[in-house]
Every structure is written in structure tokens, then in C-alpha cells.
Design a protein around this motif. Structure first.
Motif, mmCIF file in Angstrom:
data_model
loop_
_atom_site.group_PDB
_atom_site.id
_atom_site.type_symbol
_atom_site.label_atom_id
_atom_site.label_comp_id
_atom_site.label_asym_id
_atom_site.label_seq_id
_atom_site.Cartn_x
_atom_site.Cartn_y
_atom_site.Cartn_z
ATOM 1 N N LEU A 38 0.791 3.055 16.919
ATOM 2 C CA LEU A 38 1.456 2.421 15.776
ATOM 3 C C LEU A 38 0.890 2.953 14.473
ATOM 4 C CD1 LEU A 38 3.536 0.194 15.045
ATOM 5 C CD2 LEU A 38 1.621 -1.377 14.924
ATOM 6 N N PRO A 39 1.744 3.455 13.590
ATOM 7 C CA PRO A 39 1.233 3.933 12.289
ATOM 8 C C PRO A 39 0.506 2.816 11.542
ATOM 9 C CG PRO A 39 3.535 4.539 12.587
ATOM 10 C CD PRO A 39 3.179 3.610 13.710
ATOM 11 N N GLY A 40 -0.594 3.167 10.931
ATOM 12 C CA GLY A 40 -1.363 2.196 10.163
ATOM 13 C C GLY A 40 -2.466 1.527 10.951
ATOM 14 N N SER A 82 -0.807 9.884 -2.691
ATOM 15 C CA SER A 82 0.373 9.606 -1.867
ATOM 16 C C SER A 82 0.371 8.116 -1.527
ATOM 17 C CB SER A 82 0.321 10.433 -0.580
ATOM 18 O OG SER A 82 -0.687 9.905 0.282
ATOM 19 N N PRO A 83 1.465 7.617 -0.952
ATOM 20 C CA PRO A 83 1.443 6.203 -0.529
ATOM 21 C C PRO A 83 0.296 5.902 0.437
ATOM 22 C CG PRO A 83 3.694 7.003 -0.560
ATOM 23 C CD PRO A 83 2.807 8.202 -0.822
ATOM 24 N N GLY A 84 -0.030 6.825 1.340
ATOM 25 C CA GLY A 84 -1.138 6.611 2.263
ATOM 26 C C GLY A 84 -2.464 6.452 1.549
ATOM 27 N N PHE A 85 -2.651 7.229 0.478
ATOM 28 C CA PHE A 85 -3.877 7.114 -0.315
ATOM 29 C C PHE A 85 -3.971 5.725 -0.948
ATOM 30 C CE2 PHE A 85 -5.680 7.185 -4.603
ATOM 31 C CZ PHE A 85 -6.985 7.516 -4.313
ATOM 32 N N PHE A 86 -2.869 5.258 -1.533
ATOM 33 C CA PHE A 86 -2.888 3.952 -2.186
ATOM 34 C C PHE A 86 -3.031 2.814 -1.170
ATOM 35 C CE2 PHE A 86 -1.033 6.511 -5.609
ATOM 36 C CZ PHE A 86 -1.920 6.176 -6.609
ATOM 37 N N SER A 88 -4.824 3.108 1.586
ATOM 38 C CA SER A 88 -6.250 3.164 1.900
ATOM 39 C C SER A 88 -7.084 2.559 0.773
ATOM 40 C CB SER A 88 -6.662 4.614 2.157
ATOM 41 O OG SER A 88 -8.025 4.698 2.465
ATOM 42 N N LEU A 89 -6.751 2.908 -0.451
ATOM 43 C CA LEU A 89 -7.478 2.384 -1.611
ATOM 44 C C LEU A 89 -7.351 0.864 -1.705
ATOM 45 C CD1 LEU A 89 -9.117 2.985 -4.177
ATOM 46 C CD2 LEU A 89 -6.931 3.283 -5.384
ATOM 47 N N THR A 90 -6.152 0.353 -1.506
ATOM 48 C CA THR A 90 -5.937 -1.095 -1.564
ATOM 49 C C THR A 90 -6.741 -1.806 -0.486
ATOM 50 O OG1 THR A 90 -3.719 -0.801 -2.469
ATOM 51 C CG2 THR A 90 -4.197 -2.921 -1.429
ATOM 52 N N GLY A 91 -6.695 -1.268 0.734
ATOM 53 C CA GLY A 91 -7.468 -1.861 1.821
ATOM 54 C C GLY A 91 -8.955 -1.838 1.542
ATOM 55 N N ALA A 92 -9.443 -0.717 1.008
ATOM 56 C CA ALA A 92 -10.869 -0.592 0.706
ATOM 57 C C ALA A 92 -11.293 -1.569 -0.388
ATOM 58 C CB ALA A 92 -11.205 0.839 0.309
ATOM 59 N N VAL A 93 -10.492 -1.679 -1.434
ATOM 60 C CA VAL A 93 -10.840 -2.576 -2.542
ATOM 61 C C VAL A 93 -10.878 -4.030 -2.070
ATOM 62 C CG1 VAL A 93 -9.994 -3.521 -4.740
ATOM 63 C CG2 VAL A 93 -10.072 -1.052 -4.397
ATOM 64 N N LEU A 130 0.680 -4.537 -0.011
ATOM 65 C CA LEU A 130 1.125 -3.386 -0.803
ATOM 66 C C LEU A 130 2.385 -2.778 -0.193
ATOM 67 C CD1 LEU A 130 0.636 -1.472 -3.189
ATOM 68 C CD2 LEU A 130 -0.691 -0.029 -1.622
ATOM 69 N N ALA A 131 2.419 -2.649 1.123
ATOM 70 C CA ALA A 131 3.609 -2.095 1.779
ATOM 71 C C ALA A 131 4.835 -2.960 1.480
ATOM 72 C CB ALA A 131 3.383 -1.996 3.285
ATOM 73 N N ARG A 132 4.672 -4.270 1.531
ATOM 74 C CA ARG A 132 5.795 -5.180 1.252
ATOM 75 C C ARG A 132 6.245 -5.084 -0.201
ATOM 76 N NH1 ARG A 132 9.364 -7.331 -0.521
ATOM 77 N NH2 ARG A 132 10.312 -9.348 -0.047
ATOM 78 N N LEU A 133 5.305 -5.011 -1.123
ATOM 79 C CA LEU A 133 5.650 -4.977 -2.545
ATOM 80 C C LEU A 133 6.198 -3.629 -3.001
ATOM 81 C CD1 LEU A 133 2.603 -6.933 -3.985
ATOM 82 C CD2 LEU A 133 4.963 -7.767 -3.736
ATOM 83 N N TRP A 134 5.768 -2.544 -2.336
ATOM 84 C CA TRP A 134 6.070 -1.212 -2.856
ATOM 85 C C TRP A 134 6.934 -0.374 -1.925
ATOM 86 C CZ3 TRP A 134 2.148 3.320 -2.805
ATOM 87 C CH2 TRP A 134 2.631 4.384 -3.557
ATOM 88 N N LEU A 135 6.580 -0.331 -0.652
ATOM 89 C CA LEU A 135 7.210 0.635 0.245
ATOM 90 C C LEU A 135 8.346 0.074 1.097
ATOM 91 C CD1 LEU A 135 3.932 2.372 1.463
ATOM 92 C CD2 LEU A 135 5.550 3.199 -0.266
ATOM 93 N N ILE A 136 8.172 -1.130 1.593
ATOM 94 C CA ILE A 136 9.167 -1.727 2.491
ATOM 95 C C ILE A 136 9.514 -3.112 1.946
ATOM 96 C CG2 ILE A 136 9.692 -2.394 4.877
ATOM 97 C CD1 ILE A 136 7.385 -0.499 5.708
ATOM 98 N N PRO A 137 10.426 -3.176 1.000
ATOM 99 C CA PRO A 137 10.736 -4.469 0.366
ATOM 100 C C PRO A 137 11.613 -5.360 1.256
ATOM 101 C CG PRO A 137 12.071 -2.747 -0.612
ATOM 102 C CD PRO A 137 11.159 -2.086 0.381
ATOM 103 N N HIS A 138 11.071 -5.699 2.409
ATOM 104 C CA HIS A 138 11.797 -6.555 3.348
ATOM 105 C C HIS A 138 10.787 -7.417 4.103
ATOM 106 C CE1 HIS A 138 14.143 -7.703 6.907
ATOM 107 N NE2 HIS A 138 15.199 -7.544 6.126
ATOM 108 N N ASN A 139 11.088 -8.690 4.245
ATOM 109 C CA ASN A 139 10.150 -9.603 4.909
ATOM 110 C C ASN A 139 9.986 -9.323 6.399
ATOM 111 O OD1 ASN A 139 9.439 -10.965 2.592
ATOM 112 N ND2 ASN A 139 11.054 -12.502 2.814
#
Length: 179
Positions: A38-40, A82-86, A88-93, A130-139
């Protein structure tokens, strides 16, 4: 035309952070090479280094090591900005913020394993948000929460146990090298 030379002076602490960040970056590269269904979902091997650094040298040093890992890992994997970088950054923060509080909990009941579990949940929670807010705007994205939570729990326990074992086996004070 005169040439000015700027000399950068480093401290033993700078060398320690660089060595620990290099170890975390190496583990992050290994992590990226592990195929998972599974990705992620990744083991988060570099977090073992972060936990050890947190226990031995404190939150500020752990934050440096984690931040350097995210940025250098993004550059080395070709994912910088890239989205993957952000992700990773969000998860790390978020995991660092949780670790800032978790490391202040009573050591009698909390340590590397509980820190690792809490950080893993914060990491995946931040990434999903972050994925919900930015990449996949679906619940519908939230249907994956049980799967990601199970992975966070499993990898959090495993990484925490590895970190605890390494902390028990590593010498309490490591010699600093200025090489």
C-alpha cells in the motif's frame, strides 16, 4: 579584486548531528527501497535514529536530525518539493511535536516504545490530513484510517523495541570525533 574567504567553524555537536543525520538518511533510503503493498505505508526505519537521539541528546537535536533527514532524503530520492516531500515533512513535524510532549512524560511508564507509537500515529495522522486537504479532497480517504492505524501501531512497536534495545546496548556517552 580581493577574494574573501569565509571559514565555517563547526563544533563537536555539529559533527554528532551530521553523523546521526547520515545514519537516518541511510535508513530512509533503505525504507524507500522496501516494496510494500500500500502506498504510504513504510516501516519508518529512520525514526529509530530519531528515538535514540531524543533519548540521548534531547528534542532539539532530534529535531535537527529529523529535519535534515527529510530534506536530504527528498533531494536524494528526487522528491524535493513534490507532494511526497510535503507528506514526509508534515509527518515529521507532527511526530516531532508529539515527541516534544511525550519525552516529558514520566520515564517510569513512557520510553522509546510508547514514544515511537505516539510519533507513528502523529506521523500518519498528519499525512492523512494533508492528503485530505490537498491531494484527495474526498472523505473516502478516511476509510483507510484503520489500515494505516494498524501499520502505525505495528511499525511503532517494532521501531520502538529496536530503539530501546540499541539504547540499552550502546555506550552511554559516545566519543565525539572531529574528523
Amino acid at each position: 579584486m580581493t577574494r574573501s574567504v569565509t571559514k565555517l567553524t563547526t563544533t563537536p555537536e555539529d559533527h554528532r548531528i551530521a553523523q546521526l543525520a547520515a545514519a537516518a538518511i541511510g535508513l530512509a533510503l533503505i525504507d524507500a527501497a522496501i516494496p510494500l503493498p500500500l502506498p504510504g505505508v513504510k516501516p519508518g526505519l529512520a525514526n529509530i535514529v530519531t528515538l535514540i537521539v531524543l533519548a540521548r541528546y534531547g528534542w532539539a537535536t532530534a529535531a535537527w536530525v529529523s529535519g535534515l533527514r527529510v530534506f536530504a532524503g527528498g533531494l536524494l530520492l528526487g522528491q524535493f518539493l513534490s507532494p511526497g516531500f510535503f507528506m514526509s515533512l508534515t509527518g515529521a513535524v507532527l511526530s516531532l511535536l508529539v515527541l516534544a510532549f511525550a519525552s516529558r512524560l514520566p520515564g517510569r511508564w513512557f520510553g522509546p516504545v510508547s514514544w515511537s507509537i505516539l510519533a507513528a500515529f502523529a506521523h500518519i495522522g498528519g499525512q492523512l490530513l494533508l492528503a485530505r486537504l490537498w491531494l484527495i479532497p474526498h472523505n473516502g480517504l478516511f476509510y483507510l484510517v484503520p489500515l494505516f492505524s494498524a501499520a502505525a501501531l505495528a511499525f511503532g512497536i517494532i521501531n520502538g523495541l529496536i530503539a530501546a534495545r540499541l539504547l540499552a546496548e550502546l555506550p552511554a556517552t559516545e566519543p565525539l570525533t572531529a574528523e
